[in-house]
Scaffold this motif. Structure first.
Motif, PDB file in Angstrom:
ATOM      1  N   GLU A 147      14.541  -8.524   0.536  1.00 35.32           N
ATOM      2  CA  GLU A 147      13.123  -8.162   0.560  1.00 35.32           C
ATOM      3  C   GLU A 147      12.944  -6.657   0.765  1.00 35.32           C
ATOM      4  N   LEU A 148      13.721  -6.083   1.670  1.00 35.83           N
ATOM      5  CA  LEU A 148      13.580  -4.649   1.926  1.00 35.83           C
ATOM      6  C   LEU A 148      14.198  -3.809   0.812  1.00 35.83           C
ATOM      7  N   VAL A 149      15.277  -4.283   0.195  1.00 32.78           N
ATOM      8  CA  VAL A 149      15.836  -3.572  -0.962  1.00 32.78           C
ATOM      9  C   VAL A 149      14.799  -3.560  -2.091  1.00 32.78           C
ATOM     10  N   LEU A 150      14.142  -4.694  -2.324  1.00 36.89           N
ATOM     11  CA  LEU A 150      13.097  -4.769  -3.350  1.00 36.89           C
ATOM     12  C   LEU A 150      11.976  -3.778  -3.050  1.00 36.89           C
ATOM     13  N   PHE A 151      11.553  -3.711  -1.796  1.00 34.30           N
ATOM     14  CA  PHE A 151      10.512  -2.753  -1.405  1.00 34.30           C
ATOM     15  C   PHE A 151      10.942  -1.325  -1.753  1.00 34.30           C
ATOM     16  N   PHE A 152      12.155  -0.940  -1.363  1.00 29.64           N
ATOM     17  CA  PHE A 152      12.605   0.427  -1.628  1.00 29.64           C
ATOM     18  C   PHE A 152      12.798   0.686  -3.121  1.00 29.64           C
ATOM     19  N   THR A 153      13.177  -0.318  -3.873  1.00 34.61           N
ATOM     20  CA  THR A 153      13.280  -0.171  -5.330  1.00 34.61           C
ATOM     21  C   THR A 153      11.898   0.086  -5.923  1.00 34.61           C
ATOM     22  N   GLU A 190       0.835  -1.209   0.000  1.00 36.92           N
ATOM     23  CA  GLU A 190       0.000   0.000   0.000  1.00 36.92           C
ATOM     24  C   GLU A 190       0.865   1.253   0.000  1.00 36.92           C
ATOM     25  N   ILE A 191       1.962   1.235   0.765  1.00 39.27           N
ATOM     26  CA  ILE A 191       2.872   2.384   0.820  1.00 39.27           C
ATOM     27  C   ILE A 191       3.485   2.634  -0.554  1.00 39.27           C
ATOM     28  N   ILE A 192       3.807   1.558  -1.271  1.00 37.92           N
ATOM     29  CA  ILE A 192       4.412   1.701  -2.603  1.00 37.92           C
ATOM     30  C   ILE A 192       3.536   2.569  -3.500  1.00 37.92           C
ATOM     31  N   LYS A 193       2.229   2.445  -3.378  1.00 37.07           N
ATOM     32  CA  LYS A 193       1.295   3.130  -4.270  1.00 37.07           C
ATOM     33  C   LYS A 193       0.830   4.496  -3.756  1.00 37.07           C
ATOM     34  N   ASP A 194       1.258   4.892  -2.558  1.00 38.28           N
ATOM     35  CA  ASP A 194       0.803   6.163  -1.988  1.00 38.28           C
ATOM     36  C   ASP A 194       1.079   7.332  -2.928  1.00 38.28           C
ATOM     37  N   PRO A 195       0.102   8.237  -3.068  1.00 34.38           N
ATOM     38  CA  PRO A 195       0.351   9.438  -3.877  1.00 34.38           C
ATOM     39  C   PRO A 195       1.298  10.389  -3.149  1.00 34.38           C
ATOM     40  N   ILE A 196       2.020  11.190  -3.926  1.00 31.78           N
ATOM     41  CA  ILE A 196       2.984  12.129  -3.353  1.00 31.78           C
ATOM     42  C   ILE A 196       2.511  13.565  -3.557  1.00 31.78           C
ATOM     43  N   PHE A 197       3.064  14.445  -2.748  1.00 30.81           N
ATOM     44  CA  PHE A 197       2.836  15.884  -2.896  1.00 30.81           C
ATOM     45  C   PHE A 197       4.101  16.488  -3.488  1.00 30.81           C
ATOM     46  N   ILE A 198       3.937  17.296  -4.520  1.00 32.92           N
ATOM     47  CA  ILE A 198       5.076  17.947  -5.154  1.00 32.92           C
ATOM     48  C   ILE A 198       4.911  19.448  -5.015  1.00 32.92           C
ATOM     49  N   GLY A 199       5.854  20.074  -4.320  1.00 28.49           N
ATOM     50  CA  GLY A 199       5.805  21.510  -4.116  1.00 28.49           C
ATOM     51  C   GLY A 199       6.239  22.275  -5.357  1.00 28.49           C
ATOM     52  N   ASN A 200       5.923  23.564  -5.337  1.00 28.42           N
ATOM     53  CA  ASN A 200       6.278  24.437  -6.459  1.00 28.42           C
ATOM     54  C   ASN A 200       7.414  25.397  -6.135  1.00 28.42           C
ATOM     55  N   SER A 201       7.761  25.501  -4.840  1.00 26.52           N
ATOM     56  CA  SER A 201       8.823  26.426  -4.444  1.00 26.52           C
ATOM     57  C   SER A 201       9.460  25.929  -3.148  1.00 26.52           C
ATOM     58  N   ILE A 202      10.537  26.604  -2.746  1.00 29.29           N
ATOM     59  CA  ILE A 202      11.192  26.218  -1.491  1.00 29.29           C
ATOM     60  C   ILE A 202      10.282  26.442  -0.291  1.00 29.29           C
ATOM     61  N   ASP A 203       9.261  27.263  -0.448  1.00 28.40           N
ATOM     62  CA  ASP A 203       8.315  27.504   0.640  1.00 28.40           C
ATOM     63  C   ASP A 203       7.437  26.290   0.931  1.00 28.40           C
ATOM     64  N   ASP A 204       7.446  25.296   0.044  1.00 29.30           N
ATOM     65  CA  ASP A 204       6.609  24.110   0.211  1.00 29.30           C
ATOM     66  C   ASP A 204       7.322  22.962   0.930  1.00 29.30           C
ATOM     67  N   LEU A 205       8.519  23.215   1.459  1.00 29.84           N
ATOM     68  CA  LEU A 205       9.283  22.149   2.114  1.00 29.84           C
ATOM     69  C   LEU A 205       8.493  21.500   3.246  1.00 29.84           C
ATOM     70  N   PHE A 206       7.864  22.292   4.098  1.00 28.95           N
ATOM     71  CA  PHE A 206       7.103  21.751   5.226  1.00 28.95           C
ATOM     72  C   PHE A 206       5.986  20.836   4.737  1.00 28.95           C
ATOM     73  N   SER A 207       5.289  21.240   3.687  1.00 29.89           N
ATOM     74  CA  SER A 207       4.215  20.410   3.134  1.00 29.89           C
ATOM     75  C   SER A 207       4.768  19.138   2.516  1.00 29.89           C
ATOM     76  N   GLU A 208       5.893  19.255   1.816  1.00 32.30           N
ATOM     77  CA  GLU A 208       6.492  18.069   1.213  1.00 32.30           C
ATOM     78  C   GLU A 208       6.915  17.062   2.276  1.00 32.30           C
ATOM     79  N   THR A 209       7.598  17.525   3.311  1.00 32.78           N
ATOM     80  CA  THR A 209       8.033  16.582   4.348  1.00 32.78           C
ATOM     81  C   THR A 209       6.834  16.014   5.109  1.00 32.78           C
ATOM     82  N   GLY A 210       5.820  16.812   5.313  1.00 32.18           N
ATOM     83  CA  GLY A 210       4.632  16.334   6.018  1.00 32.18           C
ATOM     84  C   GLY A 210       3.841  15.305   5.230  1.00 32.18           C
ATOM     85  N   GLU A 211       3.738  15.509   3.928  1.00 27.92           N
ATOM     86  CA  GLU A 211       2.951  14.612   3.079  1.00 27.92           C
ATOM     87  C   GLU A 211       3.749  13.429   2.537  1.00 27.92           C
TER      88      GLU A 211
END
Length: 166
Positions: free
Chosen positions: A52-58, A12-33
């Motif tokens: 197994e864990l290397v495969l997961f991270f890949t 499930e974690i593999i498929k999680d959607p990500i947040f992509i910021g538009n500026s350096i001001d979005d760092l807090f949102s990026e790390t939070g999401e």
């Protein structure tokens, strides 16, 4: 929790959607999401292998690169570390226009994730720290001058927003 159930949660974690910021001001949102952690008890940790864990991270990196390619106009940095205080493998994603990773403590980047996974798998306190056993050590260290700790090892890789393979 069984290993099979845990692997289902990892998928499930593999498929999680990500947040992509538009500026350096979005760092807090990026790390939070875009920050995840993996913790498990000692018995379950003993069942996992490096492979197994290397495969997961890949798979996580492949998924994040696909998302970046589809929705971002800039690359991002995938980074992972072992948080021994939480007995957790942590990983995150921030936009590549940030000048450094968002750690307060000193860190050094390493070229491979394997040493971080090895540290996690070999950690002896997945079920918690035995406070009674280390109480004497804490008392002995109280009078000593504070020691400088080793920098945190962090695996970091730039995930580009082009269609080239990782």
């Amino acid at each position: 929790m069984s290993k099979k159930e845990f692997i289902e949660e990892l998928n499930e974690i593999i498929k999680d959607p990500i947040f992509i910021g538009n500026s350096i001001d979005d760092l807090f949102s990026e790390t939070g999401e875009n920050t995840w952690g993996i913790s498990m008890g000692q018995e379950l940790a003993n069942e996992f292998t490096m492979e197994e864990l290397v495969l997961f991270f890949t798979q996580v990196q492949t998924n994040r690169k696909e998302q970046i390619t589809q929705i971002s106009d800039h690359p991002m940095i995938f980074y992972a570390w072992f948080d021994w205080q939480a007995a957790s493998l942590k990983f995150s994603l921030i936009s590549a226009f940030h000048e450094k990773l968002p750690f307060i403590s000193p860190y050094k980047t390493i070229a491979s994730i394997e040493p971080i996974i090895a540290e996690f798998l070999q950690f002896q306190f997945h079920d918690g720290f035995p406070i009674a056993d280390i109480q004497d050590e804490i008392s002995a260290d109280m009078g000593e001058e504070e020691k400088m700790s080793e920098p945190l090892n962090v695996f970091a890789a730039v995930l580009s927003n082009d269609r080239e393979p990782m």
